[in-house]
Each structure stands twice: as C-alpha cells, then as structure tokens.
Design a protein around this motif. Structure first.
Motif, mmCIF file in Angstrom:
data_model
loop_
_atom_site.group_PDB
_atom_site.id
_atom_site.type_symbol
_atom_site.label_atom_id
_atom_site.label_comp_id
_atom_site.label_asym_id
_atom_site.label_seq_id
_atom_site.Cartn_x
_atom_site.Cartn_y
_atom_site.Cartn_z
ATOM 1 N N MET A 1 -11.503 13.798 63.646
ATOM 2 C CA MET A 1 -9.662 13.814 63.212
ATOM 3 C C MET A 1 -9.031 14.955 63.822
ATOM 4 O O MET A 1 -8.354 15.144 63.715
ATOM 5 C CB MET A 1 -9.581 14.049 61.388
ATOM 6 C CG MET A 1 -9.963 12.622 60.554
ATOM 7 S SD MET A 1 -8.429 11.713 61.303
ATOM 8 C CE MET A 1 -7.386 12.095 61.161
ATOM 9 N N LYS A 2 -10.074 15.471 65.156
ATOM 10 C CA LYS A 2 -9.925 17.557 64.999
ATOM 11 C C LYS A 2 -8.135 16.774 66.036
ATOM 12 O O LYS A 2 -7.550 17.940 66.092
ATOM 13 C CB LYS A 2 -10.306 18.246 65.962
ATOM 14 C CG LYS A 2 -10.998 17.240 67.197
ATOM 15 C CD LYS A 2 -12.484 18.438 67.984
ATOM 16 C CE LYS A 2 -12.944 17.628 69.297
ATOM 17 N NZ LYS A 2 -14.292 18.138 69.458
ATOM 18 N N ASP A 3 -8.110 16.067 66.540
ATOM 19 C CA ASP A 3 -6.879 15.868 67.113
ATOM 20 C C ASP A 3 -5.720 15.255 66.730
ATOM 21 O O ASP A 3 -4.638 15.706 67.677
ATOM 22 C CB ASP A 3 -7.599 14.920 68.785
ATOM 23 C CG ASP A 3 -7.372 13.450 67.981
ATOM 24 O OD1 ASP A 3 -7.797 13.179 67.189
ATOM 25 O OD2 ASP A 3 -7.158 12.449 68.843
ATOM 26 N N SER B 1 -5.862 24.912 61.973
ATOM 27 C CA SER B 1 -5.958 25.818 60.973
ATOM 28 C C SER B 1 -6.559 24.634 59.763
ATOM 29 O O SER B 1 -7.903 25.248 58.950
ATOM 30 C CB SER B 1 -5.066 25.834 59.766
ATOM 31 O OG SER B 1 -3.707 25.386 59.877
ATOM 32 N N VAL B 2 -6.601 23.742 59.820
ATOM 33 C CA VAL B 2 -7.122 22.942 58.791
ATOM 34 C C VAL B 2 -8.639 22.175 59.270
ATOM 35 O O VAL B 2 -9.119 21.784 58.218
ATOM 36 C CB VAL B 2 -5.723 21.722 58.665
ATOM 37 C CG1 VAL B 2 -6.829 20.152 57.710
ATOM 38 C CG2 VAL B 2 -4.327 22.000 57.758
ATOM 39 N N VAL B 3 -8.435 21.715 60.135
ATOM 40 C CA VAL B 3 -10.153 21.682 60.546
ATOM 41 C C VAL B 3 -10.659 22.552 60.637
ATOM 42 O O VAL B 3 -11.768 22.383 60.183
ATOM 43 C CB VAL B 3 -9.592 21.537 62.325
ATOM 44 C CG1 VAL B 3 -11.154 20.546 62.862
ATOM 45 C CG2 VAL B 3 -8.687 20.148 62.872
ATOM 46 N N GLY B 4 -10.428 23.935 60.707
ATOM 47 C CA GLY B 4 -11.587 25.020 60.607
ATOM 48 C C GLY B 4 -11.179 25.040 58.877
ATOM 49 O O GLY B 4 -12.509 26.180 58.699
ATOM 50 N N ARG B 5 -10.630 24.721 57.730
ATOM 51 C CA ARG B 5 -9.972 24.965 56.870
ATOM 52 C C ARG B 5 -11.443 24.255 55.787
ATOM 53 O O ARG B 5 -12.673 23.048 55.716
ATOM 54 C CB ARG B 5 -9.178 24.373 56.066
ATOM 55 C CG ARG B 5 -9.327 24.638 54.073
ATOM 56 C CD ARG B 5 -7.901 24.406 53.770
ATOM 57 N NE ARG B 5 -7.866 25.358 52.480
ATOM 58 C CZ ARG B 5 -7.164 24.621 51.832
ATOM 59 N NH1 ARG B 5 -6.176 23.605 52.059
ATOM 60 N NH2 ARG B 5 -6.700 25.328 50.910
ATOM 61 N N ILE C 1 -6.361 11.326 56.047
ATOM 62 C CA ILE C 1 -5.254 10.130 55.384
ATOM 63 C C ILE C 1 -3.759 10.202 55.661
ATOM 64 O O ILE C 1 -3.500 9.732 55.898
ATOM 65 C CB ILE C 1 -5.390 10.609 53.766
ATOM 66 C CG1 ILE C 1 -6.913 10.439 53.610
ATOM 67 C CG2 ILE C 1 -4.848 8.738 53.270
ATOM 68 C CD1 ILE C 1 -7.258 8.352 54.612
ATOM 69 N N ALA C 2 -3.052 11.649 55.606
ATOM 70 C CA ALA C 2 -1.732 11.452 55.571
ATOM 71 C C ALA C 2 -1.519 11.347 57.442
ATOM 72 O O ALA C 2 -0.544 10.512 58.058
ATOM 73 C CB ALA C 2 -0.802 13.570 55.507
ATOM 74 N N ALA C 3 -2.340 11.761 58.305
ATOM 75 C CA ALA C 3 -2.503 11.547 59.907
ATOM 76 C C ALA C 3 -1.448 10.255 60.156
ATOM 77 O O ALA C 3 -1.471 9.971 61.221
ATOM 78 C CB ALA C 3 -2.874 13.159 60.963
ATOM 79 N N LEU C 4 -2.922 9.607 59.857
ATOM 80 C CA LEU C 4 -3.013 8.398 60.000
ATOM 81 C C LEU C 4 -2.246 7.483 59.582
ATOM 82 O O LEU C 4 -1.913 6.717 59.684
ATOM 83 C CB LEU C 4 -4.639 7.839 59.553
ATOM 84 C CG LEU C 4 -5.595 8.568 59.880
ATOM 85 C CD1 LEU C 4 -7.330 8.615 59.300
ATOM 86 C CD2 LEU C 4 -6.195 8.654 61.904
ATOM 87 N N ALA C 5 -1.916 7.726 58.429
ATOM 88 C CA ALA C 5 -0.641 7.146 57.539
ATOM 89 C C ALA C 5 0.402 6.984 58.343
ATOM 90 O O ALA C 5 0.858 6.319 59.151
ATOM 91 C CB ALA C 5 -0.835 7.372 56.290
ATOM 92 N N THR D 1 4.651 19.449 58.380
ATOM 93 C CA THR D 1 5.743 19.674 59.983
ATOM 94 C C THR D 1 4.492 18.345 61.099
ATOM 95 O O THR D 1 5.763 17.899 61.792
ATOM 96 C CB THR D 1 5.549 20.860 60.206
ATOM 97 O OG1 THR D 1 6.501 21.198 58.710
ATOM 98 C CG2 THR D 1 6.373 21.236 61.107
ATOM 99 N N LEU D 2 3.347 19.155 61.302
ATOM 100 C CA LEU D 2 3.028 18.223 62.542
ATOM 101 C C LEU D 2 3.193 16.659 62.280
ATOM 102 O O LEU D 2 3.182 15.781 63.514
ATOM 103 C CB LEU D 2 1.813 18.604 62.600
ATOM 104 C CG LEU D 2 0.572 17.774 63.159
ATOM 105 C CD1 LEU D 2 0.915 18.576 64.914
ATOM 106 C CD2 LEU D 2 -0.769 17.980 63.773
ATOM 107 N N VAL D 3 2.949 16.251 61.083
ATOM 108 C CA VAL D 3 3.089 14.481 60.675
ATOM 109 C C VAL D 3 4.326 14.215 61.311
ATOM 110 O O VAL D 3 4.348 13.212 60.928
ATOM 111 C CB VAL D 3 2.089 13.633 59.816
ATOM 112 C CG1 VAL D 3 0.534 14.460 61.053
ATOM 113 C CG2 VAL D 3 2.367 14.931 58.481
ATOM 114 N N ARG D 4 5.187 15.025 60.352
ATOM 115 C CA ARG D 4 6.743 14.805 60.736
ATOM 116 C C ARG D 4 6.706 13.814 59.415
ATOM 117 O O ARG D 4 7.657 12.748 59.393
ATOM 118 C CB ARG D 4 7.039 14.257 61.949
ATOM 119 C CG ARG D 4 7.182 14.831 63.039
ATOM 120 C CD ARG D 4 8.171 14.252 63.954
ATOM 121 N NE ARG D 4 7.998 12.744 64.752
ATOM 122 C CZ ARG D 4 7.462 12.876 65.509
ATOM 123 N NH1 ARG D 4 6.477 14.185 66.265
ATOM 124 N NH2 ARG D 4 6.434 11.861 65.483
ATOM 125 N N SER D 5 6.406 14.040 58.234
ATOM 126 C CA SER D 5 6.450 13.532 56.766
ATOM 127 C C SER D 5 7.418 14.020 56.177
ATOM 128 O O SER D 5 8.222 15.081 56.024
ATOM 129 C CB SER D 5 4.787 13.612 56.290
ATOM 130 O OG SER D 5 5.735 15.516 55.654
#
Length: 617
Positions: free
Chosen positions: A526-528, A533-537, A271-275, A319-323
């Motif tokens: 959503m893997k891309d 680490s989150v994809v495999g969690r 949700i965070a990444a898409l938002a 950090t990745l999505v720059r939130s």
C-alpha cells in the motif's frame, strides 16, 4: 445486517406461540431498526429484525419459497459479497428471482446446493433455514465468526438467536451464571463454544449445525488451511494488493450511505485509500470517520498498545484521498454516563471493556447519523503480525496464549493493579483459571496444522498466527458487532475475507517481516497509496481518554454501589477490594485500575438487567 431468532419444537404446536416469537424478536430491535417479521408453522417459529442495506424494498424477511415437498424459509443476518456471481450461476441453472437482494440468492442457493451453500458464500453471515421437506433446521455461521449466532438445546428441539438475550426472552431458560460462565467472563482468551450464560452455546465459526427430530449434528465446513507458499516477495506483495482491492470493492456494494473508519493507522488507511479510489471512479466521494477525545493531547501517556495520537495521521490520509472527513470528538465526562453503560452492557450481554466499549458505542452512534454501513480495518494485526507480541522474544517463547505473557496468573486477565483480584478468593479458587487457560491453550494449539518442512521458527510463528486468527480476534469482532449493531450500524471487515486470510496466513514469517518491520507485506503493498508518515507508523491501538477525572467518576459510582449492602455483585466481587479501589487518588492510581472498576460496574449492571441466578459453588 439484521438480528435473527427462532424456536424449533418437535413436540409442540407453535402456531399457538406467536407472542413468544414476537418477544424474542423484539429484543433485537436495535440490530434491525427498519422492519420486523415472523413466520410460524407447527414445529417452527422464526423471527427477524431488519437493517435494510441492499434492495430496500425487496429484501424483507423471513423469506420463503414454496416447493413441491413443502416450504423452505430463512432468516439471515449479514452480507454475501459474492451474491451477484451466485445469482448469475443460479439463473443459468433455471432459477428466477423476484428481488435483487442477497437474501434471496442465499435462499435459492440452498435449494440448489443444500447446506453446501456455506462453502460457496463469501462474506459475513449467520443464517437459519427451516426445510419443511426434511423437517429440519439448518444454522450456518461465517468462517471467521464475524456475525454471532447462539443456541440452546431443548428437550425437543432448539432455541437460537443472534444474541443470548433473544433466547433468554423465550422464558424456558432462566438466566443463570455458573462457575463455568464466570470463568468465561474472566479468561480473555477468545473462548470457543459456549457463553457466560448457563445452557447457551455458540455455533462455531465455519460450522453448519443441523437440528432434526433425532437430535443436533454439526459439520465444520471451513478451518484455516495450511498450504505451501510458493510466491516470491514481489509476487506476494502484488497478490496481497490485488486481494485487498477485491475485498474492498465487494464490500462497497450498498444501497444506503457508506463510510470508512479511519484511525490513521496502516490498516484503516489502506481501506480508506482503496475505497476512495474505487468510489472516485464512479464520481463518488468516500466518507471517513475518526475518533478523538477532548483534552486527549494534554492527558496522553503512550504504552505498548497505544503509542501515539491518531488525529494528525487520520487528517493527513483524509486530505490525500480527498475524503469527506469527520472527527467525532468525545467528552470523557460522558464515558460513565449510567444510561450509556447500561446500553453497552445490554448490547454485550456480559461485562465488557468499559471505556473502550462506551467510546466505540458513541462513535458508532455518531457515524450512524450519516452512514448505515462502515468499513473497518479489524483483524489486520492478527493476520499480518502487527501486535507487539509477534516481535517480543518473551512472548514468542511463551508456552501459552501470547497476549497473556504479561499476566501469567490469568486472574481476571491482567487485572491485579491493587495486588489482588477484584473477584472473591473462593470463586477464584474454584475457577482454577491458570489450569483452565492452560487447558484451553493446549486444545487450541492442537488444532494447528504444520507443513512437513517448516522450520522451528516458522512453526512457532504459524502457531501464534493461528491462535490470533482463531481465538484472539473473536473478542474484537464480537465487540465491534455488538457496539455497531446496538445503534443500527453495519460494520464490514475486509481483512476477514477468507481468500485474503487463507493467502496471508500461509506466508512464511520471514517474508511477513522481510524489511525488519511489522506487517511488511501490507506496508509495501500500500505504500504508493498512503502518506509516508502512515507507511512508516508504528502500530497504535484504539485510543482511550487518559483522563484522571474519568477514574474519579468511576470511583464515585463504585461508592454508590458499595452503599448497597445486599447488592448482588458482591456475591462475586470482593467488597474490600472495591472499597480500596474507590479510595485511591485518581492521579496516582495504577494505570489499569479504571479498567478493573469498569469491569465490576459492568457486572453490577448486568446483574440488575438480567437478575440471574448465581450457581457458583
């Protein structure tokens, strides 16, 4: 997001009862801190508390339209995410709008389509429409039951409200808990229909309830549909990504500050990444919020529901999505604050989940200082098969609600850490919980529809998915609604979008786990967008403090309750159990003991708040 309430009486003149509807409305001030309104006619009184989210100036309620046949008035809680499309369609049919709110769209949609407006809405909602043209009240609840709606049948009409407390404030119905109500408090199975309070029922999800002088009728407008799934793996993954992207896009519409709950798990991170992607396109930055506990790393002990610490994963996603990320760190010592417990119990109208509720309340209260709306990953595990029981052979073979596979005696759910239940033996015998739970399971399982050519394995997994999506998810949606609305925060749940739900529910189990993991489709969709680490969690549930000092604080509170010889809670709770629980060494106490003590303390505060009559014989 708001609180609604009302009273229909065909034998009385309610224009003389303004004070009553004001009192009913006032009980939901926390659900709607921005405004209050009432609307009264001879046979109807409507009340509304508003949390302003869309069209802050123009969305006041109750909202009315005058027609040639009489007034049509509405009180509405929730959001219609497709209101812009519906507005355009209604405009093409000649309707004119005086506001830009979704409330007016729903009301004018009713003028055009009657109660079939329910089928056209995409969102979360509980609404009541008084139609003076036909002298009737129409109550509608969203498909998944995201927003609550309760009612009480009277001799000449109905009382209703977003929460039982609004109905109890009327005064006609005295607060009472009977054996059936106690059974509902004890059985963790997502019960349909009623409530713990005698005489108060729920409007079922996906249901229209119509009140007329002749009585009450109901119509189911939606249930989980069973359809063949014909897409291949790649198409399925792409379709899930497309649907989820659309869900998030719709649910980002807001005229007030908005954020995303981020645990660092697959669901909330998606949700965070898409938002973040969608807001970045408009040169906006997404806010994200996560929860942590002081000293959690030192006290943490993994179990099959909570497997690891969230904070590092949440930080990596942020950090990745720059939130704009905020970690809300809670002090375990605050979890048993008396005022906090009372606020949580008052919000729930029943005993809840102790520390899990208290911490969620504090998290939401902190978020509310910076945002009015938050998106959450709730229900993805039910939908995509993330819980451990979907992958546990004993649970899959269990002829019952799969989440109860480790607690087959069903005595206060799994609560028997001292070898016996906190509930007095005579009440347990009368409740006949094993028989009741078996009956509820048979009733729930009978509603599942299968495809003719489904394999035994697919039938079993469809049944498990259906039980989770129609029963188990109810407790978590209700918890999230009550704790968020208690502090005036609107929480949206994109994974409950009916288009996404209908599609994923019908994906065969072999495809849902095509890579040998849980939630394969969502993971690959959503893997891309997410860290590896989150994809495999592995799935990890909502955290708790794991602090022995918290158990010690609960035990001290239990001793204070024990000091009251005539405390009403001991009409239900076994005093000797409470004495034993309060003496255990907190460091060596069974893992579930704090939950059991919490439940009893919640019940104690509930009895103090409502002073109910107990009719348990």
């Amino acid at each position: 997001m708001c609180g609604i309430t009302g009273w229909v009486s065909y034998d009385r003149d309610l224009t003389r009862e303004h004070e009553v509807i004001h009192e009913m409305t006032a009980t939901m001030a926390n659900r709607g801190p921005d405004a209050s309104g009432t609307w009264v006619r001879r046979h109807v009184a409507l009340g509304h508390r508003r949390l302003a989210v869309i069209d802050l100036a123009g969305g006041a309620q109750p909202m009315t339209v005058e027609t040639a046949g009489g007034a049509v008035a509405m009180v509405y809680s929730g959001e219609a995410y497709n209101f812009k499309e519906l507005r355009a369609e209604l405009q093409s049919r000649g309707y004119r709008f005086r506001t830009s709110s979704d409330t007016e769209v729903v009301l004018r949609g009713y003028l055009e389509w009657g109660d079939n407006i329910a089928e056209r809405l995409n969102g979360m909602y509980a609404l009541a429409i008084w139609d003076e043209r036909d002298n009737k009240l129409v109550l509608i609840r969203d498909r998944m039951g995201i927003k609550p709606l309760y009612y009480h049948r009277t001799n000449d009409g109905v009382l209703f409200g977003s929460e039982p407390k609004a109905i109890l404030a009327h005064g006609l119905l005295e607060p009472a808990v009977d054996a059936a109500g106690l059974r509902r408090m004890l059985a963790p199975i997502g019960l349909t229909g009623g409530s713990p309070w005698k005489g108060i029922e729920q409007v079922e999800p996906g249901t229209v309830l119509t009140v007329r002088p002749s009585g009450i009728s109901e119509r189911t407008y939606w249930r989980l549909p069973t359809r063949p799934h014909q897409d291949d793996r790649q198409t399925t993954v792409e379709r899930v990504r497309e649907l989820l992207t659309d869900c998030v896009s719709r649910q980002l519409v807001s005229d007030v500050p908005l954020g995303v709950l981020l645990s660092g798990g697959l669901d909330s991170s998606s949700i965070a990444a898409l938002a973040a992607s969608q807001l970045r396109a408009h040169e906006e930055q997404v806010r994200t919020f996560s929860v942590d506990f002081a000293n959690l790393a030192e006290n943490f002990a993994p179990n099959n529901m909570v497997r690891g610490l969230d904070t590092p994963y949440a930080a990596e996603v942020a950090t990745l999505v720059r939130s704009e990320h905020q970690i809300v760190t809670l002090d375990p010592a605050r979890m048993d604050d008396r005022d906090l417990r009372r606020a949580v119990v008052a919000a729930r109208d029943m005993p809840g989940l102790g520390e899990l509720d208290a911490s969620l309340y504090l998290l939401f209260a902190s978020i509310r200082k910076r945002a009015t709306v938050a998106l959450s990953g709730e229900s993805a595990d039910e939908l995509f098969g993330g819980y451990f029981w979907f992958h546990d052979e004993a649970a899959r073979a269990f002829d019952g609600f799969p989440w109860l596979v480790t607690s087959r005696d069903h005595s206060l759910g799994r609560y028997r850490s001292l070898g016996r239940s906190p509930i007095r033996a005579e009440h347990l015998r009368r409740a006949e919980l094993p028989a009741f739970v078996a009956e509820q399971y048979a009733e729930a399982a009978a509603t599942v529809e299968y495809l003719e050519d489904e394999s035994p394995e697919d039938r079993r997994m469809r049944r498990m998915s259906h039980l989770c999506m129609t029963r188990y998810v109810r407790e978590w949606l209700d918890r999230k609604d009550r704790m968020s609305m208690a502090v005036g925060l609107e929480v949206r749940v994109p994974f409950c979008d009916n288009h996404l739900v209908e599609y994923v529910y019908n994906v065969p189990w072999s495809l849902k786990t095509f890579d040998g993991r849980e939630k394969s489709i969502l993971r690959h969709a959503m893997k891309d967008k997410l860290p590896a680490s989150v994809v495999g969690r592995v799935k990890s549930g909502y955290p708790s403090s794991h602090d022995p000092m918290y158990t010690a604080a609960l035990q001290q509170r239990a001793k204070e309750v024990l000091a009251g010889e005539d405390d009403a809670v001991f009409a239900v709770v076994d005093r000797s159990w409470m004495e034993e629980a309060s003496r255990c060494d907190p460091s060596d106490a069974p893992a579930m003991l704090s939950e059991e003590i919490n439940w009893v303390l919640d019940l104690h505060d509930l009895f103090e708040l409502y002073r109910p009559t107990l009719a348990l014989d």
